[in-house]
Design a protein around this motif. Sequence first.
Motif, PDB file in Angstrom:
ATOM      1  N   LEU A  21      50.054  37.609  55.354  1.00  0.00           N
ATOM      2  CA  LEU A  21      49.352  37.385  54.080  1.00  0.00           C
ATOM      3  C   LEU A  21      49.928  36.189  53.325  1.00  0.00           C
ATOM      4  O   LEU A  21      49.174  35.413  52.712  1.00  0.00           O
ATOM      5  N   LEU A  22      51.237  36.023  53.373  1.00  0.00           N
ATOM      6  CA  LEU A  22      51.853  34.866  52.696  1.00  0.00           C
ATOM      7  C   LEU A  22      51.370  33.572  53.360  1.00  0.00           C
ATOM      8  O   LEU A  22      51.067  32.586  52.682  1.00  0.00           O
ATOM      9  N   ASP A  23      51.254  33.599  54.687  1.00  0.00           N
ATOM     10  CA  ASP A  23      50.727  32.418  55.409  1.00  0.00           C
ATOM     11  C   ASP A  23      49.288  32.115  54.988  1.00  0.00           C
ATOM     12  O   ASP A  23      48.830  30.990  55.095  1.00  0.00           O
ATOM     13  N   LYS A  24      48.569  33.148  54.565  1.00  0.00           N
ATOM     14  CA  LYS A  24      47.181  32.954  54.126  1.00  0.00           C
ATOM     15  C   LYS A  24      47.107  32.687  52.619  1.00  0.00           C
ATOM     16  O   LYS A  24      46.046  32.828  52.000  1.00  0.00           O
ATOM     17  N   ASP A  25      48.259  32.405  52.003  1.00  0.00           N
ATOM     18  CA  ASP A  25      48.345  32.072  50.571  1.00  0.00           C
ATOM     19  C   ASP A  25      48.064  33.232  49.628  1.00  0.00           C
ATOM     20  O   ASP A  25      47.713  33.014  48.462  1.00  0.00           O
ATOM     21  N   TYR A  26      48.178  34.453  50.112  1.00  0.00           N
ATOM     22  CA  TYR A  26      48.097  35.599  49.200  1.00  0.00           C
ATOM     23  C   TYR A  26      49.354  35.640  48.337  1.00  0.00           C
ATOM     24  O   TYR A  26      50.428  35.178  48.755  1.00  0.00           O
ATOM     25  N   THR A  27      49.233  36.243  47.149  1.00  0.00           N
ATOM     26  CA  THR A  27      50.421  36.687  46.431  1.00  0.00           C
ATOM     27  C   THR A  27      50.652  38.125  46.875  1.00  0.00           C
ATOM     28  O   THR A  27      49.730  38.947  46.853  1.00  0.00           O
ATOM     29  N   VAL A  28      51.878  38.405  47.311  1.00  0.00           N
ATOM     30  CA  VAL A  28      52.170  39.725  47.876  1.00  0.00           C
ATOM     31  C   VAL A  28      53.066  40.510  46.917  1.00  0.00           C
ATOM     32  O   VAL A  28      54.074  39.990  46.418  1.00  0.00           O
ATOM     33  N   HIS A  29      52.675  41.759  46.670  1.00  0.00           N
ATOM     34  CA  HIS A  29      53.453  42.674  45.835  1.00  0.00           C
ATOM     35  C   HIS A  29      53.836  43.858  46.716  1.00  0.00           C
ATOM     36  O   HIS A  29      52.950  44.495  47.303  1.00  0.00           O
ATOM     37  N   GLY A  30      55.122  44.141  46.831  1.00  0.00           N
ATOM     38  CA  GLY A  30      55.533  45.223  47.726  1.00  0.00           C
ATOM     39  C   GLY A  30      56.443  46.208  47.024  1.00  0.00           C
ATOM     40  O   GLY A  30      57.200  45.843  46.120  1.00  0.00           O
ATOM     41  N   THR A  31      56.363  47.481  47.467  1.00  0.00           N
ATOM     42  CA  THR A  31      57.248  48.483  46.869  1.00  0.00           C
ATOM     43  C   THR A  31      58.440  48.731  47.786  1.00  0.00           C
ATOM     44  O   THR A  31      58.299  48.806  49.003  1.00  0.00           O
ATOM     45  N   GLY A  54      57.324  33.288  42.969  1.00  0.00           N
ATOM     46  CA  GLY A  54      56.456  34.366  42.496  1.00  0.00           C
ATOM     47  C   GLY A  54      55.365  34.736  43.497  1.00  0.00           C
ATOM     48  O   GLY A  54      54.488  35.546  43.196  1.00  0.00           O
ATOM     49  N   GLN A  55      55.454  34.170  44.722  1.00  0.00           N
ATOM     50  CA  GLN A  55      54.422  34.536  45.705  1.00  0.00           C
ATOM     51  C   GLN A  55      54.726  35.884  46.365  1.00  0.00           C
ATOM     52  O   GLN A  55      53.848  36.543  46.902  1.00  0.00           O
ATOM     53  N   LEU A  56      56.010  36.276  46.305  1.00  0.00           N
ATOM     54  CA  LEU A  56      56.392  37.607  46.800  1.00  0.00           C
ATOM     55  C   LEU A  56      57.120  38.337  45.674  1.00  0.00           C
ATOM     56  O   LEU A  56      58.079  37.810  45.089  1.00  0.00           O
ATOM     57  N   ASN A  57      56.646  39.546  45.372  1.00  0.00           N
ATOM     58  CA  ASN A  57      57.216  40.318  44.257  1.00  0.00           C
ATOM     59  C   ASN A  57      57.528  41.724  44.739  1.00  0.00           C
ATOM     60  O   ASN A  57      56.697  42.357  45.392  1.00  0.00           O
ATOM     61  N   LEU A  58      58.729  42.191  44.398  1.00  0.00           N
ATOM     62  CA  LEU A  58      59.123  43.530  44.849  1.00  0.00           C
ATOM     63  C   LEU A  58      59.351  44.444  43.652  1.00  0.00           C
ATOM     64  O   LEU A  58      59.845  44.000  42.604  1.00  0.00           O
ATOM     65  N   TYR A  59      58.984  45.717  43.819  1.00  0.00           N
ATOM     66  CA  TYR A  59      59.092  46.695  42.727  1.00  0.00           C
ATOM     67  C   TYR A  59      59.688  47.981  43.292  1.00  0.00           C
ATOM     68  O   TYR A  59      59.296  48.413  44.378  1.00  0.00           O
ATOM     69  N   TYR A  60      60.580  48.617  42.527  1.00  0.00           N
ATOM     70  CA  TYR A  60      61.058  49.932  42.947  1.00  0.00           C
ATOM     71  C   TYR A  60      59.955  50.952  42.741  1.00  0.00           C
ATOM     72  O   TYR A  60      59.355  51.044  41.674  1.00  0.00           O
ATOM     73  N   SER A  61      59.669  51.699  43.805  1.00  0.00           N
ATOM     74  CA  SER A  61      58.682  52.773  43.706  1.00  0.00           C
ATOM     75  C   SER A  61      58.912  53.726  44.875  1.00  0.00           C
ATOM     76  O   SER A  61      59.791  53.513  45.712  1.00  0.00           O
ATOM     77  N   ASP A  62      58.139  54.780  44.910  1.00  0.00           N
ATOM     78  CA  ASP A  62      58.188  55.741  46.011  1.00  0.00           C
ATOM     79  C   ASP A  62      56.805  56.376  46.035  1.00  0.00           C
ATOM     80  O   ASP A  62      56.207  56.586  44.972  1.00  0.00           O
ATOM     81  N   LEU A  63      56.313  56.685  47.229  1.00  0.00           N
ATOM     82  CA  LEU A  63      54.970  57.293  47.293  1.00  0.00           C
ATOM     83  C   LEU A  63      54.920  58.624  46.548  1.00  0.00           C
ATOM     84  O   LEU A  63      53.849  59.099  46.191  1.00  0.00           O
ATOM     85  N   LEU A  64      56.090  59.242  46.343  1.00  0.00           N
ATOM     86  CA  LEU A  64      56.100  60.522  45.640  1.00  0.00           C
ATOM     87  C   LEU A  64      56.146  60.345  44.121  1.00  0.00           C
ATOM     88  O   LEU A  64      56.092  61.315  43.378  1.00  0.00           O
ATOM     89  N   ASP A  65      56.260  59.105  43.683  1.00  0.00           N
ATOM     90  CA  ASP A  65      56.299  58.826  42.237  1.00  0.00           C
ATOM     91  C   ASP A  65      54.944  58.240  41.823  1.00  0.00           C
ATOM     92  O   ASP A  65      54.774  57.026  41.702  1.00  0.00           O
ATOM     93  N   SER A  66      53.985  59.135  41.597  1.00  0.00           N
ATOM     94  CA  SER A  66      52.618  58.666  41.330  1.00  0.00           C
ATOM     95  C   SER A  66      52.536  57.830  40.054  1.00  0.00           C
ATOM     96  O   SER A  66      51.699  56.934  39.942  1.00  0.00           O
ATOM     97  N   SER A  67      53.440  58.101  39.099  1.00  0.00           N
ATOM     98  CA  SER A  67      53.352  57.343  37.841  1.00  0.00           C
ATOM     99  C   SER A  67      53.637  55.871  38.088  1.00  0.00           C
ATOM    100  O   SER A  67      52.948  54.997  37.552  1.00  0.00           O
ATOM    101  N   SER A  68      54.612  55.580  38.939  1.00  0.00           N
ATOM    102  CA  SER A  68      54.911  54.155  39.189  1.00  0.00           C
ATOM    103  C   SER A  68      53.763  53.504  39.967  1.00  0.00           C
ATOM    104  O   SER A  68      53.414  52.346  39.715  1.00  0.00           O
ATOM    105  N   LEU A  69      53.158  54.235  40.880  1.00  0.00           N
ATOM    106  CA  LEU A  69      52.030  53.658  41.640  1.00  0.00           C
ATOM    107  C   LEU A  69      50.876  53.330  40.687  1.00  0.00           C
ATOM    108  O   LEU A  69      50.273  52.257  40.753  1.00  0.00           O
ATOM    109  N   ASN A  70      50.607  54.274  39.801  1.00  0.00           N
ATOM    110  CA  ASN A  70      49.541  54.090  38.815  1.00  0.00           C
ATOM    111  C   ASN A  70      49.758  52.847  37.971  1.00  0.00           C
ATOM    112  O   ASN A  70      48.862  52.016  37.807  1.00  0.00           O
ATOM    113  N   LEU A  71      50.978  52.760  37.425  1.00  0.00           N
ATOM    114  CA  LEU A  71      51.299  51.624  36.546  1.00  0.00           C
ATOM    115  C   LEU A  71      51.179  50.304  37.303  1.00  0.00           C
ATOM    116  O   LEU A  71      50.622  49.328  36.783  1.00  0.00           O
ATOM    117  N   LEU A  72      51.699  50.295  38.550  1.00  0.00           N
ATOM    118  CA  LEU A  72      51.690  49.037  39.309  1.00  0.00           C
ATOM    119  C   LEU A  72      50.264  48.600  39.656  1.00  0.00           C
ATOM    120  O   LEU A  72      49.920  47.425  39.542  1.00  0.00           O
TER     121      LEU A  72
END
Length: 344
Positions: A21-31, A54-72
């Motif tokens: 995706l980065l090669d395709k010029d996407y901005t990537v956001h990953g947990t 800023g083309q790659l951004n990382l965030y602390y989250s967990d699939l079990l933490d629905s509130s963080s997924l929602n916010l992101l």
Amino acid sequence: MKQAFITGITGQDGHYLSQLLLDKDYTVHGTIRRSSSINTERIDPLISKYQDSGQLNLYYSDLLDSSSLNLLIKKIQPDEVYNLAAQSHVAVSFKNPVFTTQTGTLGPLSLLEAIRSADNKIKYYQASSSEMYGGGKPSKLNENSLLDPKSPYAAAKVFAHHMTNIYRDSYSLFCSNGILFNHESPHRGETFVTRKITRAAGRIKLGLQKKLTLGNLEASRDWGFAGDYVEAMWMMLQHDTPDDWVIATGETYTVKEFLEKTFKKLDLSWEDYVETSHKYMRPNEVDYLLGDPTKAKKILGWEPKTSFSSLVDMMLESDLNLAKREQVLLSEGLIEPTWEHPKI
Ligand code: NAP
Ligand code: F7E
């Protein structure tokens, strides 16, 4: 610039998909998950190259933490969501059934709900799995084949697979299931059987390891290259309509055949080094998996590019290099010898 949101970015597929995706010029956001030791090894080169811009951004989250997924999801408003996160080891799913099930069921459901409430134009990819079929019969499996899960991992994947279809049909969301058969690479986790074999073979060749202990050598799998398979994930989300897609090579080999091929390439005989132990047998085994990727070939124009033999070559070359680096550290007294790896 398109925005992609990836859960499980630190895993094997996360590595290949973010690179694509980065090669395709996407901005990537990953947990990423907080852990006591840093777990971004696979994507460290991407972090160095793309994070400052800023083309790659990382965030602390967990699939079990629905509130963080929602916010992101609300904050990022991505064009595409790729749900790759899972406790993905089938044998471990028998040892940790609750965590595996919660992550594999509530995780995707929370993401689908977050998308539904944020923006129903967001496209969603669910990492479904050939494990859902159960592999009881030696037949070619396609999108219409019966699902017959044999492990907590597979049962959770069946739930998420159905939920993805339910959200597609009920709310007109663009949700696709990629039913991927086994895919491997030099970035595969070291406790999956292919990587366990190539890693051990490289170490054995250089005299760093004496034996390799495995479980069922008769199981048969349709093994492809992860780099080819993440391309299919992306193609699914570029297609006009959401759907279910089988991604496979259409060839199957036993664990024993993988062993034979690997050791032969090093002029070694696997029988001289391999032992089997009940420790690596599963309470319920998936004996045979062979996929039929005709639909993806015809409609998406996707095809696997890497042959079984090239896959083994690629993994072996990388693991031989790793073993050489280990040999240097050993000769300098910087590490202790370990005669079998991994021992878990
Ligand atoms: P992997 O290497 O095991 O990576 C799994 C990723 O999920 C890691 O980033 C892991 O984070 C993350 N994760 C685990 N539990 C999580 C949780 N509760 N919350 C958030 N993140 C969590 O797996 P993979 O081979 O890349 O596979 C990607 C996806 O495809 C998985 O869903 C897998 O089940 C599915 N799949 C894989 C295959 C295959 O052959 N590889 C085939 C079919 C389907 P940490 O790094 O922190 O552990
Ligand atoms: O096992 C046998 C084992 O753990 C393959 C995951 O990515 O693909 C993967 O699941 C076969 C099984 O992968 C050992 O019993 C023998 O029959 O490499 P694996 P998997 O279970 O097929 C599917 C599609 C996914 O979705 C999963 O996320 O090899 N086997 N001896 C062994 N397996 C392991 N791990 N270790 C052994 O020592």
